[in-house]
Design an enzyme around this catalytic site. Sequence first.
Site, PDB file in Angstrom:
ATOM      1  N   GLN A 307       0.966  -1.316   0.010  1.00  0.00           N
ATOM      2  CA  GLN A 307      -0.162   0.039   0.130  1.00  0.00           C
ATOM      3  C   GLN A 307       0.985   1.183   0.031  1.00  0.00           C
ATOM      4  O   GLN A 307       2.002   1.014   0.155  1.00  0.00           O
ATOM      5  CB  GLN A 307      -0.855  -0.047   1.234  1.00  0.00           C
ATOM      6  CG  GLN A 307      -0.098   0.049   2.677  1.00  0.00           C
ATOM      7  CD  GLN A 307      -0.630  -0.667   3.645  1.00  0.00           C
ATOM      8  OE1 GLN A 307      -1.688  -1.574   3.517  1.00  0.00           O
ATOM      9  NE2 GLN A 307      -0.180  -0.786   4.771  1.00  0.00           N
ATOM     10  N   ASP A 342      -4.137   8.310   5.408  1.00  0.00           N
ATOM     11  CA  ASP A 342      -2.538   8.297   5.106  1.00  0.00           C
ATOM     12  C   ASP A 342      -2.247   7.064   4.118  1.00  0.00           C
ATOM     13  O   ASP A 342      -1.114   6.651   3.975  1.00  0.00           O
ATOM     14  CB  ASP A 342      -1.771   8.071   6.355  1.00  0.00           C
ATOM     15  CG  ASP A 342      -2.585   6.935   7.434  1.00  0.00           C
ATOM     16  OD1 ASP A 342      -3.503   6.447   7.013  1.00  0.00           O
ATOM     17  OD2 ASP A 342      -1.467   6.534   8.145  1.00  0.00           O
ATOM     18  N   ASP A 378       1.684  -8.124   5.164  1.00  0.00           N
ATOM     19  CA  ASP A 378       0.369  -7.334   5.861  1.00  0.00           C
ATOM     20  C   ASP A 378      -0.556  -7.343   5.134  1.00  0.00           C
ATOM     21  O   ASP A 378      -0.670  -7.028   3.685  1.00  0.00           O
ATOM     22  CB  ASP A 378       1.226  -5.779   5.746  1.00  0.00           C
ATOM     23  CG  ASP A 378       0.186  -4.765   6.660  1.00  0.00           C
ATOM     24  OD1 ASP A 378       0.162  -4.859   8.109  1.00  0.00           O
ATOM     25  OD2 ASP A 378      -0.280  -3.868   6.077  1.00  0.00           O
ATOM     26  N   ASN A 379      -1.758  -7.592   5.885  1.00  0.00           N
ATOM     27  CA  ASN A 379      -3.096  -7.702   5.115  1.00  0.00           C
ATOM     28  C   ASN A 379      -3.094  -8.297   3.749  1.00  0.00           C
ATOM     29  O   ASN A 379      -3.708  -7.733   2.736  1.00  0.00           O
ATOM     30  CB  ASN A 379      -3.843  -6.074   5.101  1.00  0.00           C
ATOM     31  CG  ASN A 379      -4.326  -5.535   6.322  1.00  0.00           C
ATOM     32  OD1 ASN A 379      -4.812  -6.486   7.005  1.00  0.00           O
ATOM     33  ND2 ASN A 379      -4.397  -4.586   6.354  1.00  0.00           N
ATOM     34  N   GLU A 407      -0.541 -12.368   7.246  1.00  0.00           N
ATOM     35  CA  GLU A 407      -1.221 -11.627   8.520  1.00  0.00           C
ATOM     36  C   GLU A 407      -2.406 -11.211   7.928  1.00  0.00           C
ATOM     37  O   GLU A 407      -2.963  -9.884   7.587  1.00  0.00           O
ATOM     38  CB  GLU A 407      -0.205 -10.319   8.814  1.00  0.00           C
ATOM     39  CG  GLU A 407      -0.755  -9.569   9.891  1.00  0.00           C
ATOM     40  CD  GLU A 407      -1.581  -8.365   9.604  1.00  0.00           C
ATOM     41  OE1 GLU A 407      -2.242  -7.554  10.647  1.00  0.00           O
ATOM     42  OE2 GLU A 407      -1.670  -7.775   8.472  1.00  0.00           O
ATOM     43  N   TYR A 520       2.409   4.802  16.158  1.00  0.00           N
ATOM     44  CA  TYR A 520       2.276   5.995  15.867  1.00  0.00           C
ATOM     45  C   TYR A 520       3.204   6.972  16.718  1.00  0.00           C
ATOM     46  O   TYR A 520       3.217   8.165  16.548  1.00  0.00           O
ATOM     47  CB  TYR A 520       0.982   6.709  16.257  1.00  0.00           C
ATOM     48  CG  TYR A 520      -0.311   5.968  15.675  1.00  0.00           C
ATOM     49  CD1 TYR A 520      -0.447   5.927  14.352  1.00  0.00           C
ATOM     50  CD2 TYR A 520      -0.991   4.956  16.375  1.00  0.00           C
ATOM     51  CE1 TYR A 520      -1.260   5.076  13.730  1.00  0.00           C
ATOM     52  CE2 TYR A 520      -1.881   4.415  15.897  1.00  0.00           C
ATOM     53  CZ  TYR A 520      -2.344   4.158  14.530  1.00  0.00           C
ATOM     54  OH  TYR A 520      -3.304   3.257  13.917  1.00  0.00           O
TER      55      TYR A 520
END
Lengths: 648, 648
Positions: A307, A342, A378-379, A407, A520
């Site tokens: 992404q 984001d 990821d995802n 994941e 974060y």
Amino acid sequence: MHTRNRVLIEHVTPIVENGSYYTKRVLHDVFRVEVDLVSDGHDILNGDLKFKAPNTKAWQTTPLKFHENDRWYATFELSKKGVYEYTLEAWVDHLLTWQHNVIKKVENEINVKVELDDFLPSFDKLNKIAKGEDRKFLTEFAEQIKNSKHYKEAVKTACSQDLEEIIRKYPLKEFATSYNQTLEVRVERNRAEYSTWYEFFPRSASKNKKKAGTLKDAAGQLERVAKMGFDVLYLPPIHPIGEEFRKGKNNNPKAKKGEPGSPWAIGSKHGGHKSIHPELGTMKDFEDLLAKADKLGIEIAMDFALQCAPDHPYVKEHPEWFKWRSDGTVQYAENPPKKYQDILPIYFETSDYKSLWNELLSIALFWAEKGIRIFRVDNPHTKPFLFWQWLIAEVHKKYPDFIFLSEAFTKPKVMQALAKAGFTQSYTYYTWRNSKYELTQYLTELTQGPEREYFRPNFWPNTPDINPLILQDGLEHAYLTRLFMAATLSSNYGIYGPVFEHMVHDSIPGKEEYLDSEKYEVHHWDWDKSNKLTEMIKLLNSLRRSNAALQQTFDIHFCQLDNEQLLAYHKRSKDGSNHILCIVNLDPYNKQSGMVQLPYFRMPVRTGEAVIVKDLITDNSYTWENEWNYIELIPTLPFHLFKIHFKS
Amino acid sequence: MHTRNRVLIEHVTPIVENGSYYTKRVLHDVFRVEVDLVSDGHDILNGDLKFKAPNTKAWQTTPLKFHENDRWYATFELSKKGVYEYTLEAWVDHLLTWQHNVIKKVENEINVKVELDDFLPSFDKLNKIAKGEDRKFLTEFAEQIKNSKHYKEAVKTACSQDLEEIIRKYPLKEFATSYNQTLEVRVERNRAEYSTWYEFFPRSASKNKKKAGTLKDAAGQLERVAKMGFDVLYLPPIHPIGEEFRKGKNNNPKAKKGEPGSPWAIGSKHGGHKSIHPELGTMKDFEDLLAKADKLGIEIAMDFALQCAPDHPYVKEHPEWFKWRSDGTVQYAENPPKKYQDILPIYFETSDYKSLWNELLSIALFWAEKGIRIFRVDNPHTKPFLFWQWLIAEVHKKYPDFIFLSEAFTKPKVMQALAKAGFTQSYTYYTWRNSKYELTQYLTELTQGPEREYFRPNFWPNTPDINPLILQDGLEHAYLTRLFMAATLSSNYGIYGPVFEHMVHDSIPGKEEYLDSEKYEVHHWDWDKSNKLTEMIKLLNSLRRSNAALQQTFDIHFCQLDNEQLLAYHKRSKDGSNHILCIVNLDPYNKQSGMVQLPYFRMPVRTGEAVIVKDLITDNSYTWENEWNYIELIPTLPFHLFKIHFKS
């Protein structure tokens, strides 16, 4: 349609989704194939399992053996990494049938002169293929048959084991049926099945509280990771973090100046998926980290998160890889009313999908060339399955050792589809399975159902995204038991630390999100802190190394134990020599006791024979003289990890 | 390998052996197909079940509906006999996804101006395929979108059910995945599923004790068979009986002069499988029998026994269809030390197998032309499966109504293989399943396992080959319960009479063979005798006719009943309107009582609501006001056949 084939080959196992996907195993596994051979009449059947090792052309064969109820099996050792092919062949064996009938008649004192003569045409066929001593044996047998004076010798030979062996050695395979598919099993390195993961944020690795951590600081933590007994260190993304729509502390939609943003919002003017975030260091720092990890026996796993932040270079260079809306804006991730500005999802339905796929593959190959052999993806469930199937296969062509951890915390069939597409390991629902009933059901599904052939669980008590309810009270008992069960139920497990071992447990109220999440912001930890958890992690990881029963997931049996707060399971190593019995007290407040049944049917001793169980946590040994044995566990040391010793 | 397809189509049911064989249903069944549709992301999926009726070329489609856990289904009525094909198609539905997101945003009071504009390119696509009113609706919607004054109306239309219906009516099917197989379901006439069989030996049908019975005598028994409520009359082979090695009384290897031999030793100088035994009559007599049976609503089932007596004309005309031994003799059937010299097996591995198959097919077609539409096939498991698959398919091409009953009492997988090859019905192990545990297990396997899609049981309490132990004591209770359970557990059942209803029970000591079996001699019966069994046969067959729940086998539920001697099962008709509860006392000597649980979850009333149960055997009615109800049964009337009436 007319045929003389008489054997049906059905219900072959293992098989994944009718043969559409490969089965998974690791190096040196003994691979067992089973099949129904069904035929008319009462003749004796025979069959071969045929297999082809990776990068070879010749089929090898091994004879099928009868199991029961028309079921047959054969095994072979998987001695090479890569993809083996296997298929089957079966036939009515007229010579074995002939011998069987001769023996039955001889036993009933019926003259078999005619039967012996009946053999001669087959003898001619055999004689053409038999060699050396076997040929000589057959020739002598034929002579015995032809000379009526030697009837007795001929009968003896006809009924002999020697003749049966020759018949089996040179099967005539008349009207043999070939199985209509070639199936595949992918053989991977041992770490695909047995791995011990630790995850931390490199930017939290600085011992200087005034500075954010770097890759150099992360390298400084490798000794600690190694000492705790981990062999995989997974780092969240280390690429440049997007600056547009950057997220602030606690997922605030707008970062304040100086806030570092989420590492999963990848890409900025400093580069994209092939670059390193300048605040973390340089490519050289990364290469140094890899080299040091390697010396310590640790493998670095990277995050593969497909992404882009809005300022990722791809957005300008390949606008067609993103979805543009009628107002000229680009589509960001959203789940109305939630917006994730984001992050831009990649638009896999773009007409330019071929170049897109190739570019994404090039990212994987780029890091593989740097020495990376593990991706935590990821995802993956938000990208097409067929893309993954292709990408993983392409990477495996050049790097057959590459491990992909999926994941995907989503619907069961989606998680299964990703594993079938080729993911080596998968995150699981373990994170939310707490009661004895839930754990027993879930492990039974994972280890006894069709998933066992292709889905390798990796158990995580926590992740940066999940601070599960059971850990939110901060009870040491919960941390201990969740760690213990992850490490002993599954041969692949991991923790996200130091959050875990420091028992950090505050959450965003009503959610499973960590409060002040490292996603974060930068944290600073007391990396030298030691507590019961750090000691237990060290001990459990060391016991996993010395007990092969804990290096595999699929041989597990839940023992009878009539107390809903006590969970007991028995595991064996693949060679059968290492027997482990784990018992856990799931009650955080009370001592619990009960009687546990030893699963004698899984052990190399007779029911009721005494065994010695040694608790590898406390080093206490007990002699158990009965099938049912009393156990009790207190919440402060809520488990036994018994190694079972057999006296004889 | 690159593709934009995103949906996987997996785990389609029904499917038999990965799609190698057809599923079976009967006319007017509602056919339900289920499938997993699995895709990445969170978009809305859509799909079609596609099917093609027999002898048509066009595919029809019906939309899949969501069930749960990624499982979808669709149904259609099987309104024609023959083979239907079915397959599937599925896609990510971008317009449904779009509407879903618009609705979510509107619910959260987010402006959707951009989303509405995003719709316009799809509108262009839809407009090309939509018709009439739908097109008008879409045009108006597009105008609402384009005119910002009509924003509110546009939002209302966007979220409307009407728009959803149009989207579903004209699915755009972008990047649709097609299932990689076309599966088949064979639709047969109702008698394939619901049939009531009677078997007797025509040569025992004479009322004149000095003469053997003929086909004419058999015709004289048709009224009795009809009165008892049977609709299929199966006759053992009526072909010329071999004279060489003819068997005598009680399977004596040598017949005395005048002994009639076994009808299964087929063929003599009088002809073979297309001829009629001269002692039974002529082809004309046979045709008269068929005509009379037809008038009485009875169908004649012939025996299809593919084996030959040594004097069968084939042996001389086609010696290559038999196996010849090295001493010049022909191979007879044997199971050492047993010899069956009156029977020669056909040698299916002959090099002349093609003509052999064609000749055997011609036998079936010969009798089909005479009007026969049912074969009870003798020992099909001793002939190749692929032969049967071919023969049945060939017969079905010309006679789609043809029913084949498989007489294979052998290993489970062999029996299943025959059913998969195309046999319409199969003999079962019912004959030996006596206890509550055995019956419950076996029925559950037959009705809940994969067999239900292709294996139709036919329950026989006895056959000329099997006088089961449970009947050998001659207890009326055993005859009553075995009859009752055959007739109510299975919608296809049969008895071999008059042996059965006359409770003839003497056996060869230690065996399940009848003493003085009709297989080897002529009997004479008191055909007018009436007893409790003949009355019960009549009543049960009539209740089967009036209760559709008993005309199907696969909807059955065994009720909780805490008494091992009492068996209770609940059955429903396919349309759900007819509910039957059967209860049987398996104890031949004692009254048994217990509490039976009504299966409310299978009934159209709430748990605990009162129902009226009427015993159709005694005509007694009871109002049951509770979930658990007391029942008791005595050995002399050991069953209830309750019809359940719902008050509302």
